[in-house]
Structure formats: C-alpha cells, structure tokens
Design a protein around this motif. Sequence first.
Motif, PDB file in Angstrom:
ATOM      1  N   HIS A  83      41.701  51.758  34.605  1.00  0.00           N
ATOM      2  CA  HIS A  83      41.920  52.512  33.880  1.00  0.00           C
ATOM      3  C   HIS A  83      41.876  54.141  34.199  1.00  0.00           C
ATOM      4  O   HIS A  83      41.165  54.946  33.435  1.00  0.00           O
ATOM      5  CB  HIS A  83      41.006  52.541  32.365  1.00  0.00           C
TER       6      HIS A  83
ATOM      7  N   ASP B  66      51.045  52.714  33.943  1.00  0.00           N
ATOM      8  CA  ASP B  66      50.780  51.670  32.666  1.00  0.00           C
ATOM      9  C   ASP B  66      50.722  52.662  31.433  1.00  0.00           C
ATOM     10  O   ASP B  66      50.052  53.660  31.340  1.00  0.00           O
ATOM     11  CB  ASP B  66      49.561  51.321  32.899  1.00  0.00           C
TER      12      ASP B  66
ATOM     13  N   HIS C  87      45.907  46.985  21.408  1.00  0.00           N
ATOM     14  CA  HIS C  87      44.912  45.937  22.048  1.00  0.00           C
ATOM     15  C   HIS C  87      44.578  45.242  20.662  1.00  0.00           C
ATOM     16  O   HIS C  87      43.772  45.607  19.912  1.00  0.00           O
ATOM     17  CB  HIS C  87      43.692  46.302  22.853  1.00  0.00           C
TER      18      HIS C  87
ATOM     19  N   GLU D  24      49.112  40.708  32.534  1.00  0.00           N
ATOM     20  CA  GLU D  24      48.981  41.948  33.254  1.00  0.00           C
ATOM     21  C   GLU D  24      47.926  42.011  34.323  1.00  0.00           C
ATOM     22  O   GLU D  24      46.832  42.475  34.434  1.00  0.00           O
ATOM     23  CB  GLU D  24      48.760  43.332  32.505  1.00  0.00           C
TER      24      GLU D  24
END
Length: 375
Positions: free
Chosen positions: A216, A233, A315, A337
């Motif tokens: 992230h 992403d 999410h 993923e």
Amino acid sequence: MIDMGSDLDTSVYRDRIVRARASMERAGVDVLLLSVGSDLPYLSGYEAMPLERLTMLVVPRDGEVTLVIPKLEAPRVTVRAGVFEVLPWNETDDPVAIVASLVARPRAVAVGDTMWARFLVELLGHWPSGGTRYLRGTAVMNELRMRKDASEVAALQAAGAAADRVATKLQQGDIALVGRTEAAVSGEISARLLAEGHDVVNFAIVATGENAASPHHHAGERVIARGDMVLCDFGGTMNGYCSDITRCVSIGEPPAEVAHAYAVLRAAQAAGVEAGVVGADCQDVDRAARRVITDGGYGEFFIHRTGHGIGMEAHEDPYMVEGNNSPIEVGHAFSVEPGIYVPGSWGMRLEDIVVATADGPLAINQVDHDLVVLG
Ligand code: ZN
Ligand code: ZN
Ligand code: ZN
C-alpha cells in the motif's frame, strides 16, 4: 456526494426491504437501525451526509419503515411509496429519543457498522443492554449486500470497464512514466478515472522500483526511471459501485528473475480466479493462488490475503483469506490480487474483479494480464 443508485426503480428497494426483514427474522432481530454508510442507500436509495446530525432508517420487523432525518436534509430525499415514510426532526428535538419512540423496546437490535458511536451510546440510554441485545448491522445486511443482483453486477461492470480504459492507456504507453514522480502519475491516473466516468477516486497507488515491495505504498516523490517496474493499483466509485484493478508495467526489459516471478504471479492469479466458483470456500481462492506462488519459491513474499469483496464499498465481505470457510455464492463479487514483494528490491501484484455466477467466474476486468514492457 454521490447519489447512490437513486435511478433504480422503487420496486428494487421494496424488494430489498422484504429481504432484509427475512434476514432479520433468521437473525432474531426486532429492529434494524441504519445511519451513515452504504447500507442506508442500499435499502432506501438515500445517502446520508456524514454529519453530526442524526439520519436513521428505522426498520422494524413488522410495521412501517421510517427515515428519521434532519428537517434541513429532508428536501434531498426521494420519497418512495411503500419503502419508507420520512420523519423530519427540528433543531431542538432529540432525534435519538424520536428513534426510540418509534418501536416498542426491542429484545434484539441490529445497528449499522458505521453509525456514529455517539448515537449508539445515546441509544443505550433508552434501551439498556441488559434487556436489549445489540448486534452488528452486518448480521442482517451481509447476506443481502454480498449477493449482487443484476443491476449491481451491471454497475460493477460499468465501473470496471472505465478502470480498464485507464489501465489500457497505461499499457499502451499513453501515460508518461519516465522522468515523472509517482505522485504525478497517480494524479494523472486519478484524473483519467474521473474523465472515464467515476464520481470519486478511492485510491491510485503508484509504486516503483523498491517502493513496490510495500503493497500500500503511498505515491511519493520517487522519479520513475528506465529499468523500473511500475505497479499501479487504482479504483473509484461510479454510480455507487467501485472499481479496483492492478497492473504492472516494466520500463525496458525486466531482469530474468523479475520476468520469472511475474510468470508465477500470473499463473497464481489465474488459479485464484479459477478457484472462485460457486460452492467453493472463500479460502479456496486464497489457497489456489498461494499454492502456485509457494511452489514457485516466493511463498514468503506473498504477505497479504488474496482478495476482498467489492460493491458499494471498495473493501467489503466476503474476504478471500485463509480461515474464511463460508461458501462462495452466486452474485459474490471479489478481487483476486496475489502479489510478490521482495523487500528492498521489487514488488508486483496482479488484480482483477470477478463475480461468481452459476456458469463460473465472470471477469469484470478484461485488460491484458501480461507484464507489458514499455520504452
Ligand atoms: Zn489493497
Ligand atoms: Zn487494488
Ligand atoms: Zn483490491
């Protein structure tokens, strides 16, 4: 503000209320209370501003559904006959007391996960937990929200197609990379997501070189150079539903080790998608992808779950993770993923959204899965 799905027919909401009540029945819930968050627009077509003034949909198991709302917000509500009544409150009213007065003291109440804590605390003053059992709203809403209906799948496809158009531009070399910072590329991807029809951008991760080893990574000031792998992403929300895709490009031919690892990653992602069939466990998706990466020798570098559900939220349930042995059902939408992250060196991830159907996994993203080499 996004007007989440308000163009849907009133009958859609009526049907969802009926299904929510059936779910309340099964969960033994007397009243469902929904405030800010996605459950409210899912059931009513109305999205509350995330403000300090209380907005609450009160859904008793029988009887009228009421939307308790600040008087000044009431003009924004699309009134839907047979779905809910609107009950505006004045600035000097106690809105939580109004909510508590609408139903007899419940034995069990389900409260939306994202309701402000202050309202829950005040509610406990009216219905102390000694006589009333408190459950998370997910106890009622999860089974509805996880099973996407045809209109929801169509919305996911539209958002996915818009994200795909941006990913295609990336693979075609239409988004300049070399000599720009990650942050600049992230900004361009965000602008393109909006131009392709998204209402908001939820994230646009651009991670290059060794930065890509952090899944992230926050796009920063690193300047992209020849020889870099560039991991992108990104996703946003379009007409109330989310997109989410990851593709990597290599600036120049990648080293043999990286190319080999990518081949493993690609096979792992395909195995994960293939395992995502109705009746399999959610964890089977994770196991299938992880097995390929482990067999390829990179097991210790795959440091997160394989996927997450997606819908009105980027999410949401179901999560494709070891330990989740709940079955995949028709209409479940989720990401696949897998990634490989070698600290200090490089990282890569490949992500698509799929929807489980009776005929197998429906691919929401259609973009080339290869490691595209640019320049
Ligand atoms: Zn993520
Ligand atoms: Zn993603
Ligand atoms: Zn994702």
